[in-house]
Design an enzyme around this catalytic site. Structure first.
Site, short mmCIF file in Angstrom:
data_model
loop_
_atom_site.label_atom_id
_atom_site.label_comp_id
_atom_site.label_asym_id
_atom_site.label_seq_id
_atom_site.Cartn_x
_atom_site.Cartn_y
_atom_site.Cartn_z
N HIS A 1 53.21 50.47 27.34
CA HIS A 1 54.61 50.88 27.47
C HIS A 1 55.19 51.42 26.16
O HIS A 1 56.32 51.09 25.79
CB HIS A 1 55.47 49.75 28.03
CG HIS A 1 55.19 49.47 29.47
ND1 HIS A 1 55.75 50.22 30.48
CD2 HIS A 1 54.38 48.56 30.07
CE1 HIS A 1 55.31 49.77 31.64
NE2 HIS A 1 54.47 48.76 31.42
N ASN B 1 51.78 53.92 36.80
CA ASN B 1 52.97 54.41 37.49
C ASN B 1 54.10 54.79 36.54
O ASN B 1 54.99 55.54 36.92
CB ASN B 1 53.47 53.38 38.52
CG ASN B 1 53.92 52.08 37.88
OD1 ASN B 1 53.26 51.56 36.98
ND2 ASN B 1 55.03 51.55 38.34
N HIS B 2 54.08 54.34 35.30
CA HIS B 2 55.12 54.73 34.33
C HIS B 2 54.75 56.02 33.59
O HIS B 2 55.61 56.66 33.00
CB HIS B 2 55.37 53.62 33.31
CG HIS B 2 56.13 52.47 33.86
ND1 HIS B 2 57.46 52.26 33.59
CD2 HIS B 2 55.76 51.46 34.68
CE1 HIS B 2 57.87 51.18 34.21
NE2 HIS B 2 56.86 50.68 34.88
#
Length: 126
Positions: free
Chosen positions: A10, A83-84
């Site tokens: 992230h 998915n990010h």
């Protein structure tokens, strides 16, 4: 083969108005130390390299620094979009990151479409 499975980095995450990339960058530097000390032969990033489809230059720089560090250690990486991640952006970055020894897949590929990766004499099917 010694594989280090990672996921959900992230990079570019902003939490309560605070950019978290500097902390993640430090964790990635520690991860390079682990790769060295444990004699890892392949690093897998199984999704969510980035927190969103458009990230800061600082987030991209942290990713590039990590993969360059792996190249210095002679360790390849395999990165699969999560998915990010922006699948299209990872596909676009793939040729650049390949210069570091990283194989990056933004889009799913079956074996007959090039979805088999050769790393250190072992095949990994996606």
């Amino acid at each position: 083969m010694r594989i280090l499975h990672t996921a959900d980095w992230h990079l570019g995450k902003v939490l309560k108005g605070r950019e978290r990339t500097p902390e993640i960058r430090q964790a990635l530097q520690a991860l390079l130390g682990l790769v060295r000390s444990e004699r890892i032969e392949l690093v897998l990033v199984a999704g969510d390299l980035f927190d969103r489809s458009v990230v800061s230059t600082e987030a991209e720089a942290a990713a590039f620094e990590f993969f360059l560090g792996l190249r210095e250690l002679g360790v390849p990486a395999l990165v699969i979009a999560g998915n990010h991640d922006s699948r299209e952006r990872l596909e676009a970055l793939s040729p650049l990151l390949s210069l570091t020894g990283a194989t990056v897949f933004g889009n799913l590929r079956f074996a007959e479409e090039g979805g088999v990766v050769e790393a250190l004499g072992a095949s990994v099917a996606l």
